[in-house]
Scaffold this active site. Sequence first.
Site, mmCIF file in Angstrom:
data_model
loop_
_atom_site.group_PDB
_atom_site.id
_atom_site.type_symbol
_atom_site.label_atom_id
_atom_site.label_comp_id
_atom_site.label_asym_id
_atom_site.label_seq_id
_atom_site.Cartn_x
_atom_site.Cartn_y
_atom_site.Cartn_z
ATOM 1 N N SER A 1 7.671 2.077 4.517
ATOM 2 C CA SER A 1 7.227 3.365 3.970
ATOM 3 C C SER A 1 6.112 3.904 4.855
ATOM 4 C CB SER A 1 6.687 3.138 2.558
ATOM 5 O OG SER A 1 5.867 4.217 2.144
ATOM 6 N N ASP B 1 16.977 -10.420 -10.331
ATOM 7 C CA ASP B 1 15.556 -10.173 -10.100
ATOM 8 C C ASP B 1 15.272 -10.699 -8.697
ATOM 9 O OD1 ASP B 1 12.831 -10.312 -9.833
ATOM 10 O OD2 ASP B 1 12.471 -11.384 -11.713
ATOM 11 N N VAL B 2 14.989 -9.796 -7.752
ATOM 12 C CA VAL B 2 14.871 -10.208 -6.341
ATOM 13 C C VAL B 2 13.684 -11.140 -6.084
ATOM 14 C CG1 VAL B 2 16.048 -8.169 -5.424
ATOM 15 C CG2 VAL B 2 13.543 -8.147 -5.652
ATOM 16 N N LYS C 1 4.372 -2.912 2.279
ATOM 17 C CA LYS C 1 5.203 -2.142 3.214
ATOM 18 C C LYS C 1 4.840 -2.429 4.673
ATOM 19 C CE LYS C 1 7.963 0.070 0.421
ATOM 20 N NZ LYS C 1 9.337 -0.473 0.268
ATOM 21 N N TYR D 1 0.894 -1.738 -2.501
ATOM 22 C CA TYR D 1 2.144 -1.204 -1.945
ATOM 23 C C TYR D 1 2.059 -1.082 -0.419
ATOM 24 C CZ TYR D 1 6.139 2.135 -1.851
ATOM 25 O OH TYR D 1 7.329 2.779 -1.622
ATOM 26 N N GLY E 1 18.056 -3.090 -5.162
ATOM 27 C CA GLY E 1 17.508 -1.872 -5.769
ATOM 28 C C GLY E 1 18.516 -0.740 -5.663
ATOM 29 N N ALA E 2 19.792 -1.099 -5.794
ATOM 30 C CA ALA E 2 20.875 -0.147 -5.472
ATOM 31 C C ALA E 2 21.348 0.650 -6.676
ATOM 32 C CB ALA E 2 22.034 -0.896 -4.833
HETATM 33 N N1 CAA Z 1 -16.267 1.202 -7.522
HETATM 34 C C1 CAA Z 1 -16.699 1.990 -8.552
HETATM 35 N N2 CAA Z 1 -16.205 3.235 -8.761
HETATM 36 C C2 CAA Z 1 -15.286 3.697 -7.906
HETATM 37 C C3 CAA Z 1 -14.827 2.935 -6.798
HETATM 38 C C4 CAA Z 1 -15.366 1.631 -6.640
HETATM 39 N N3 CAA Z 1 -14.945 0.833 -5.628
HETATM 40 N N4 CAA Z 1 -13.886 3.651 -6.139
HETATM 41 C C5 CAA Z 1 -13.784 4.822 -6.786
HETATM 42 N N5 CAA Z 1 -14.616 4.858 -7.844
HETATM 43 C C6 CAA Z 1 -14.778 5.914 -8.811
HETATM 44 C C7 CAA Z 1 -14.737 7.286 -8.204
HETATM 45 O O1 CAA Z 1 -16.021 7.668 -7.733
HETATM 46 C C8 CAA Z 1 -14.282 8.131 -9.366
HETATM 47 O O2 CAA Z 1 -15.339 8.373 -10.275
HETATM 48 P P1 CAA Z 1 -15.754 9.861 -10.785
HETATM 49 O O3 CAA Z 1 -14.514 10.465 -11.399
HETATM 50 O O4 CAA Z 1 -16.838 9.599 -11.794
HETATM 51 O O5 CAA Z 1 -16.212 10.577 -9.551
HETATM 52 C C9 CAA Z 1 -13.311 7.202 -10.047
HETATM 53 O O6 CAA Z 1 -13.655 5.875 -9.680
HETATM 54 C C10 CAA Z 1 -11.878 7.369 -9.584
HETATM 55 O O7 CAA Z 1 -11.436 8.571 -9.938
HETATM 56 P P2 CAA Z 1 -10.155 9.255 -9.278
HETATM 57 O O8 CAA Z 1 -9.776 10.366 -10.209
HETATM 58 O O9 CAA Z 1 -10.354 9.584 -7.856
HETATM 59 O O10 CAA Z 1 -9.081 8.109 -9.270
HETATM 60 P P3 CAA Z 1 -8.053 7.574 -10.355
HETATM 61 O O11 CAA Z 1 -8.423 6.178 -10.638
HETATM 62 O O12 CAA Z 1 -7.860 8.476 -11.511
HETATM 63 O O13 CAA Z 1 -6.677 7.585 -9.533
HETATM 64 C C11 CAA Z 1 -5.233 7.151 -7.688
HETATM 65 C C12 CAA Z 1 -6.649 7.436 -8.137
HETATM 66 C C13 CAA Z 1 -4.781 5.760 -8.157
HETATM 67 C C14 CAA Z 1 -5.212 7.217 -6.174
HETATM 68 C C15 CAA Z 1 -4.282 8.199 -8.314
HETATM 69 O O14 CAA Z 1 -4.709 9.488 -7.940
HETATM 70 C C16 CAA Z 1 -2.862 8.015 -7.854
HETATM 71 O O15 CAA Z 1 -2.135 7.218 -8.410
HETATM 72 N N6 CAA Z 1 -2.435 8.801 -6.849
HETATM 73 C C17 CAA Z 1 -1.093 8.741 -6.302
HETATM 74 C C18 CAA Z 1 -0.976 7.639 -5.305
HETATM 75 C C19 CAA Z 1 0.278 7.841 -4.540
HETATM 76 O O16 CAA Z 1 0.263 8.555 -3.558
HETATM 77 N N7 CAA Z 1 1.401 7.222 -5.026
HETATM 78 C C20 CAA Z 1 2.737 7.450 -4.582
HETATM 79 C C21 CAA Z 1 2.911 7.326 -3.124
HETATM 80 S S1 CAA Z 1 4.527 7.721 -2.615
HETATM 81 C C22 CAA Z 1 5.371 6.291 -2.657
HETATM 82 O O17 CAA Z 1 4.935 5.298 -3.155
HETATM 83 C C23 CAA Z 1 6.704 6.325 -1.999
HETATM 84 C C24 CAA Z 1 6.613 6.043 -0.564
HETATM 85 O O18 CAA Z 1 6.989 4.958 -0.122
HETATM 86 C C25 CAA Z 1 6.110 7.060 0.395
#
Ligand code: CAA
Length: 253
Positions: A142, A63-64, A158, A154, A13-14
């Site tokens: 992570s 492709d790793v 991790k 993820y 992933g470089a």
């Molecule tokens: N069954 C039925 N319904 C459910 C449910 C379940 N099990 N779980 C949740 N729901 C419902 C909720 O009640 C909600 O409904 P309403 O809107 O009617 O209240 C709906 O499903 C979900 O709505 P949300 O808006 O909360 O969620 P979303 O699906 O739009 O997205 C998420 C949620 C995927 C978390 C999105 O916000 C996201 O992608 N966030 C970022 C995640 C992140 O942090 N990524 C990067 C991390 S950093 C990285 O990766 C690098 C590193 O190593 C650190």
Amino acid sequence: MPPTQRTVAAVTGAARGLGAATARRLAQDGLAVAVLDLDEPAATAVADEIRTAGGDALPVAVDVADPDAVEAAIERTATELGPPTVLVSNAGITRDNLLFKMSGTDWDSVLDVHLKGAFLLARATQKYMVEAGFGRIVTLSSTSALGNRGQANYSAAKAGLQGFTKTLAIELGKFGITANSVAPGFIHTDMNRAVAKRLKVPWEEYSASLVRTIPAGRPGQPEDVANAVSFFVSEAAGFVSGQVLYVAGGPVG
Ligand code: CAA
């Protein structure tokens, strides 16, 4: 240039982000670097940049998650650059979604790239390390390993990498090989910019909201992670193995 006594590192992933910063840093440390990535033109650009700066690098398209491709890539690295005795398993992707909406494909692809990829690369490179009686394996975990909403795939990958790495440390220690994991928090990378874009949140706003949770009061930069990898790879770190170093601007874990 024929294979020499210089230490050779394979970094996956470089082509960008943390991997590119790590490839540059290891080249500055005097290692020859195989720049492994799916994106061959971008890998070539990073390798060219390293060579222009006076280092030695080889771009390798791979492709790793593909066992044959990994074997071929490491064989090519050994032939054209020298036996790789340093591995940095950094390649990763995100396919964020809540559990109830996560497809099997999104689960498989994340686990394949991070976890199976790290396994295939470690298996392919370990023989060169055993032969040399020296080796350094660094995997990229992570803070998400501790759990993060929307990242069941993820975070599992991790966290899995941490267990995998500790097991390598136990199995390979007697051959002079260390295995450690670097676990970054919020870092300014294209991958995180893509998350903000997907969430339709302006990048500056997204970054500022996460920085508010970081004791250091700033986002991480790819070089912060590369510095930690450089330490684990160094000769001086030979008695440090099976560790997870969080690089997150504060205490995590
Ligand atoms: N069954 C039925 N319904 C459910 C449910 C379940 N099990 N779980 C949740 N729901 C419902 C909720 O009640 C909600 O409904 P309403 O809107 O009617 O209240 C709906 O499903 C979900 O709505 P949300 O808006 O909360 O969620 P979303 O699906 O739009 O997205 C998420 C949620 C995927 C978390 C999105 O916000 C996201 O992608 N966030 C970022 C995640 C992140 O942090 N990524 C990067 C991390 S950093 C990285 O990766 C690098 C590193 O190593 C650190």
